[in-house]
Write an enzyme that holds these catalytic residues in place. Structure first.
Site, PDB file in Angstrom:
ATOM      1  N   HIS A  99      -1.875   5.822   0.126  1.00  0.00           N
ATOM      2  CA  HIS A  99      -1.872   5.729  -1.339  1.00  0.00           C
ATOM      3  C   HIS A  99      -3.215   6.303  -1.799  1.00  0.00           C
ATOM      4  O   HIS A  99      -4.219   6.148  -1.107  1.00  0.00           O
ATOM      5  CB  HIS A  99      -1.847   4.288  -1.836  1.00  0.00           C
ATOM      6  CG  HIS A  99      -0.708   3.449  -1.357  1.00  0.00           C
ATOM      7  ND1 HIS A  99      -0.676   2.880  -0.111  1.00  0.00           N
ATOM      8  CD2 HIS A  99       0.417   3.030  -1.987  1.00  0.00           C
ATOM      9  CE1 HIS A  99       0.430   2.161   0.014  1.00  0.00           C
ATOM     10  NE2 HIS A  99       1.118   2.236  -1.104  1.00  0.00           N
ATOM     11  N   ASP A 102      -6.048   3.939  -1.394  1.00  0.00           N
ATOM     12  CA  ASP A 102      -6.483   3.552  -0.036  1.00  0.00           C
ATOM     13  C   ASP A 102      -7.658   4.399   0.401  1.00  0.00           C
ATOM     14  O   ASP A 102      -8.506   3.951   1.164  1.00  0.00           O
ATOM     15  CB  ASP A 102      -5.383   3.818   1.016  1.00  0.00           C
ATOM     16  CG  ASP A 102      -4.075   3.170   0.688  1.00  0.00           C
ATOM     17  OD1 ASP A 102      -4.091   2.090   0.086  1.00  0.00           O
ATOM     18  OD2 ASP A 102      -3.027   3.748   1.054  1.00  0.00           O
ATOM     19  N   ASP A 305       7.674 -10.379   2.767  1.00  0.00           N
ATOM     20  CA  ASP A 305       7.379  -9.052   3.300  1.00  0.00           C
ATOM     21  C   ASP A 305       6.163  -9.131   4.232  1.00  0.00           C
ATOM     22  O   ASP A 305       5.050  -8.836   3.829  1.00  0.00           O
ATOM     23  CB  ASP A 305       7.118  -8.112   2.112  1.00  0.00           C
ATOM     24  CG  ASP A 305       7.180  -6.648   2.503  1.00  0.00           C
ATOM     25  OD1 ASP A 305       7.737  -6.335   3.564  1.00  0.00           O
ATOM     26  OD2 ASP A 305       6.675  -5.818   1.722  1.00  0.00           O
ATOM     27  N   ASP A 337       4.527   1.171   8.547  1.00  0.00           N
ATOM     28  CA  ASP A 337       4.080   0.385   7.396  1.00  0.00           C
ATOM     29  C   ASP A 337       3.981  -1.059   7.896  1.00  0.00           C
ATOM     30  O   ASP A 337       4.791  -1.924   7.538  1.00  0.00           O
ATOM     31  CB  ASP A 337       5.061   0.528   6.229  1.00  0.00           C
ATOM     32  CG  ASP A 337       4.484  -0.040   4.943  1.00  0.00           C
ATOM     33  OD1 ASP A 337       3.416  -0.684   5.013  1.00  0.00           O
ATOM     34  OD2 ASP A 337       5.095   0.149   3.871  1.00  0.00           O
TER      35      ASP A 337
HETATM   36  C1  XUL Z   1       5.211  -2.219  -0.119  1.00  0.00           C
HETATM   37  C2  XUL Z   1       5.363  -0.970   0.635  1.00  0.00           C
HETATM   38  C3  XUL Z   1       4.432   0.126   0.235  1.00  0.00           C
HETATM   39  C4  XUL Z   1       5.068   1.467   0.238  1.00  0.00           C
HETATM   40  C5  XUL Z   1       4.184   2.551  -0.303  1.00  0.00           C
HETATM   41  O1  XUL Z   1       6.017  -3.226   0.329  1.00  0.00           O
HETATM   42  O2  XUL Z   1       6.159  -0.857   1.524  1.00  0.00           O
HETATM   43  O3  XUL Z   1       3.313   0.076   1.053  1.00  0.00           O
HETATM   44  O4  XUL Z   1       5.461   1.832   1.523  1.00  0.00           O
HETATM   45  O5  XUL Z   1       3.716   2.263  -1.566  1.00  0.00           O
HETATM   46 CO    CO Z   2       6.696   0.718   2.761  1.00  0.00          CO
END
Ligand code: XUL
Ligand code: CO
Length: 437
Positions: A99, A102, A305, A337
């Site tokens: 991002h 980041d 999450d 991720d």
């Molecule tokens: C949030 C998520 C993010 C996206 C990118 O749950 O997955 O990190 O992957 O914005």
């Molecule tokens: Co994500």
């Protein structure tokens, strides 16, 4: 400067190895169904979890011990760039993702923020040239800063919407400069808490308008990345607009955007939506919308999450089966991720966690290839639907059946016979395949 001095290049040592800092399954050049593992998997490191995050949670501060901890914000940002390329090289991952927020801290104004970005993007560009690392995707963080309290593309405040547009414009420019192969839109705060204060129709129309503007601008500057929307049903808002693959596809279709986007699907987002990852991938694939994967796993006992590194073989096998059946991941990849647990605060844990994820995916890929070779699922499914190959079934599939012709057939067909779905048998055979590769 080296940040991971005690760790060398991670090598493939095979199943017999007991070296924790080696791959047992991920052998990048090994050919599986005509392509190397590296080509199939296209792994990426998530900058935010691996270099920016500290391990903080709602109950405690960060625990991670990193070589850049004591520096000031801008120096930290520069040090993370070096750490990123050192890490990618040592772990043997070709791609990374980030991002905008980041990689560089926000300044006092948008102009200053963009200047900070320019300094870091210069370093990233140089690092990519020097090392051959590639950008799988970048994205704009339009959810962390308090200005986005009511959303970005779905905010109630036009000034915030304009800021989001400006931020997105800069982010697309960065993607073009760094040759991003994809560009991701995850609707961080694009959702709502309650209808008591929300104009849902306007919010959705505005979100679509922002996507149209992004498509137009990418076109204008010649940024050829594949655009991806990442569905998620909740967190941070109660109702996220991009709930799941099916909802997102319907949205794109309604607003004339379907030809310009594909989906970036995430395992933990799938389970939050009450789906399996393979369900989400299948929905995308059968609609021609499979773009890329965010690899992780949730904790089903917690139900939020948690972004854990993927270690569930059953899931990675079925994930890679879906990817193989869809003809591969294309321009997308498998982005981790995923974050190390708060208790795994040492640098070495970053390596061990990625090795776990990469080996679990490589193992899943091998098992999925064997599933295809043995024809276990395909053969069973084909036989299960064979009644649509002839007679009344063939008429239905050809679009020639009517309710009257179905009635005529049913009236004379007095002995309907169903067959077992044999699920338990299939699951055991699947286990045997997973443990045989
Ligand atoms: C949030 C998520 C993010 C996206 C990118 O749950 O997955 O990190 O992957 O914005
Ligand atoms: Co994500």
């Amino acid at each position: 400067m080296a940040y991971f001095k005690n760790i060398g290049k991670i090598a493939y040592e095979g199943k017999g190895s007991d070296n924790p800092l080696a791959f047992k399954h991920y052998n990048p050049q090994e050919v599986v169904l005509g392509k190397t593992m590296e080509e199939h998997l296209r792994f990426a490191v998530a900058y935010w979890h691996t270099f920016t995050a500290s391990g903080a949670d709602p109950f405690g501060v960060g625990t991670a011990v990193r070589g850049w901890d004591s520096a000031n914000e801008m120096d930290q940002a520069k040090m993370r760039v070096e750490a990123n390329f050192e890490f990618l090289n040592k772990i043997g991952i070709p791609f990374y993702c980030f991002h905008d927020r980041d990689i560089a801290p926000e300044g006092a104004s948008l102009a200053e923020t963009n200047k900070n970005l320019d300094v870091i993007v210069d370093l990233l560009e140089q690092g990519m040239k020097d090392t051959g690392a590639k950008l799988l995707w970048n994205t704009a963080n339009m959810f962390t800063n308090p200005r986005f309290v009511h959303g970005a593309g779905t905010t109630s405040n036009a000034d915030v919407y304009a800021y989001a547009g400006a931020q997105l414009k800069k982010s697309l420019e960065i993607g073009k400069r760094l040759g991003a192969e994809n560009y991701v839109f995850w609707g961080g705060r694009e959702g709502y808490e309650t209808l008591l204060n929300t104009d849902m129709a306007l919010e959705l129309d505005n979100l679509a308008r922002l996507f149209h503007m992004a498509v137009a601008y990418a076109n204008e500057i010649g940024f050829g990345a594949q655009f991806l929307i990442e569905p998620k049903p909740k967190e941070p808002t109660k109702h996220q607009y991009d709930f799941d693959a099916a909802t997102t596809i319907a949205f794109l279709q309604k607003y004339g955007l379907k030809d310009y986007f594909k989906l970036n699907l995430e395992a933990n987002h799938a389970t939050l939506a009450g789906h399996t990852f393979e369900h989400e991938i299948r929905v995308a694939a059968i609609n021609g919308m499979l773009g890329s994967l965010d690899a992780n796993q949730g904790d089903l006992l917690l139900g939020w999450d948690t972004d854990e590194f993927p270690t569930d073989l059953f899931s990675t096998t079925l994930t890679m089966y879906e990817v193989l059946k869809a003809g591969g991941i294309g321009k997308g990849g498998v982005n981790f991720d995923a974050k190390v647990r708060r208790g795994s605060f040492e640098d070495e844990d970053l390596f061990l966690a990625h090795i776990a994820g990469m080996d679990t995916y490589a193992w899943g890929l091998k098992a999925a290839a064997k599933l295809i070779d043995t024809n276990l699922i395909d053969g069973f499914v084909e036989n299960r639907y064979r009644s649509f190959k002839e007679g009344i079934g063939a008429e239905i599939v050809a679009g020639r059946a009517t309710l009257a012709s179905l009635e005529q057939y049913a009236l004379q067909n007095n002995a309907i016979k169903n067959e077992s779905g044999r699920l338990e048998r299939i699951k055991l055979q699947l286990n045997e395949i997973i443990y045989s590769v």
